[in-house]
Design a protein around this motif. Structure first.
Motif, PDB file in Angstrom:
ATOM      1  N   ARG A   1       0.812  -1.218   0.000  1.00  0.00           N
ATOM      2  CA  ARG A   1       0.000   0.000   0.000  1.00  0.00           C
ATOM      3  C   ARG A   1       0.845   1.267   0.000  1.00  0.00           C
ATOM      4  O   ARG A   1       0.316   2.358  -0.035  1.00  0.00           O
ATOM      5  N   ILE A   2       2.165   1.120   0.030  1.00  0.00           N
ATOM      6  CA  ILE A   2       3.060   2.273   0.034  1.00  0.00           C
ATOM      7  C   ILE A   2       3.387   2.638  -1.408  1.00  0.00           C
ATOM      8  O   ILE A   2       3.698   1.779  -2.225  1.00  0.00           O
ATOM      9  N   THR A   3       3.303   3.929  -1.722  1.00  0.00           N
ATOM     10  CA  THR A   3       3.569   4.368  -3.084  1.00  0.00           C
ATOM     11  C   THR A   3       4.260   5.728  -3.079  1.00  0.00           C
ATOM     12  O   THR A   3       4.113   6.504  -2.138  1.00  0.00           O
ATOM     13  N   ASP A   4       5.009   5.989  -4.142  1.00  0.00           N
ATOM     14  CA  ASP A   4       5.615   7.300  -4.368  1.00  0.00           C
ATOM     15  C   ASP A   4       4.967   7.992  -5.558  1.00  0.00           C
ATOM     16  O   ASP A   4       5.364   9.098  -5.919  1.00  0.00           O
ATOM     17  N   ASP A   5       3.980   7.344  -6.157  1.00  0.00           N
ATOM     18  CA  ASP A   5       3.295   7.895  -7.320  1.00  0.00           C
ATOM     19  C   ASP A   5       2.518   9.153  -6.901  1.00  0.00           C
ATOM     20  O   ASP A   5       1.597   9.073  -6.082  1.00  0.00           O
ATOM     21  N   PRO A   6       2.870  10.320  -7.450  1.00  0.00           N
ATOM     22  CA  PRO A   6       2.214  11.559  -7.023  1.00  0.00           C
ATOM     23  C   PRO A   6       0.699  11.585  -7.290  1.00  0.00           C
ATOM     24  O   PRO A   6      -0.054  12.179  -6.519  1.00  0.00           O
ATOM     25  N   VAL A   7       0.255  10.921  -8.342  1.00  0.00           N
ATOM     26  CA  VAL A   7      -1.178  10.881  -8.640  1.00  0.00           C
ATOM     27  C   VAL A   7      -1.912  10.072  -7.568  1.00  0.00           C
ATOM     28  O   VAL A   7      -2.965  10.492  -7.056  1.00  0.00           O
ATOM     29  N   LYS A   8      -1.357   8.920  -7.199  1.00  0.00           N
ATOM     30  CA  LYS A   8      -1.977   8.099  -6.159  1.00  0.00           C
ATOM     31  C   LYS A   8      -1.933   8.798  -4.799  1.00  0.00           C
ATOM     32  O   LYS A   8      -2.885   8.730  -4.028  1.00  0.00           O
ATOM     33  N   LEU A   9      -0.814   9.477  -4.516  1.00  0.00           N
ATOM     34  CA  LEU A   9      -0.704  10.203  -3.254  1.00  0.00           C
ATOM     35  C   LEU A   9      -1.745  11.321  -3.162  1.00  0.00           C
ATOM     36  O   LEU A   9      -2.374  11.511  -2.125  1.00  0.00           O
TER      37      LEU A   9
END
Length: 123
Positions: free
Chosen positions: A74-82
């Motif tokens: 569930r951890i992401t660095d994707d700016p759209v998902k954030l």
């Protein structure tokens, strides 16, 4: 006395994806708030509780100590998902604020336990 316990994570995520949509002309998005209350109302009408709890998630410290990769997907660095998740948490907080100020539903949350564990403790 009839007590009903609602799984807040389930209701909010269902509202997030079940009522997903983007407002037009730069309007602020409140579809998750709308979807949450649209889902909650029939549940309250069906169960007609004397007391109701909405259980929210905490950070599962014990599970993370035992298994550090627990929910790591569930951890992401994707700016759209954030940004999407920030918008979701903003709307969730609005809905919880409305509940606590205007409805006789108690919010239950433990900072180091998942919502399912809190539901089990209440039940």
């Amino acid at each position: 006395m009839r007590v009903t316990v609602f799984d807040g994570a389930n209701l909010f995520h269902r509202a997030r994806f079940g009522f997903a949509g983007r407002p037009q002309n730069g309007a602020v998005d409140y579809t998750t708030v709308y979807g949450f209350f649209r889902s909650l109302r029939p549940l309250v009408e069906i169960t007609r509780p004397d007391k109701a709890y909405l259980v929210m998630e905490g950070r599962p410290s014990q599970q993370l100590c035992l298994l550090p990769e627990y929910k790591a997907n569930r951890i992401t660095d994707d700016p759209v998902k954030l940004e999407s998740y920030r918008d979701f948490t903003r709307q969730r907080d609005i809905a919880v604020d409305i509940l606590t100020r205007h409805f006789p539903i108690h919010i239950a949350q433990h900072p180091t336990f998942e919502g399912d564990d809190v539901v089990g403790a209440i039940v």
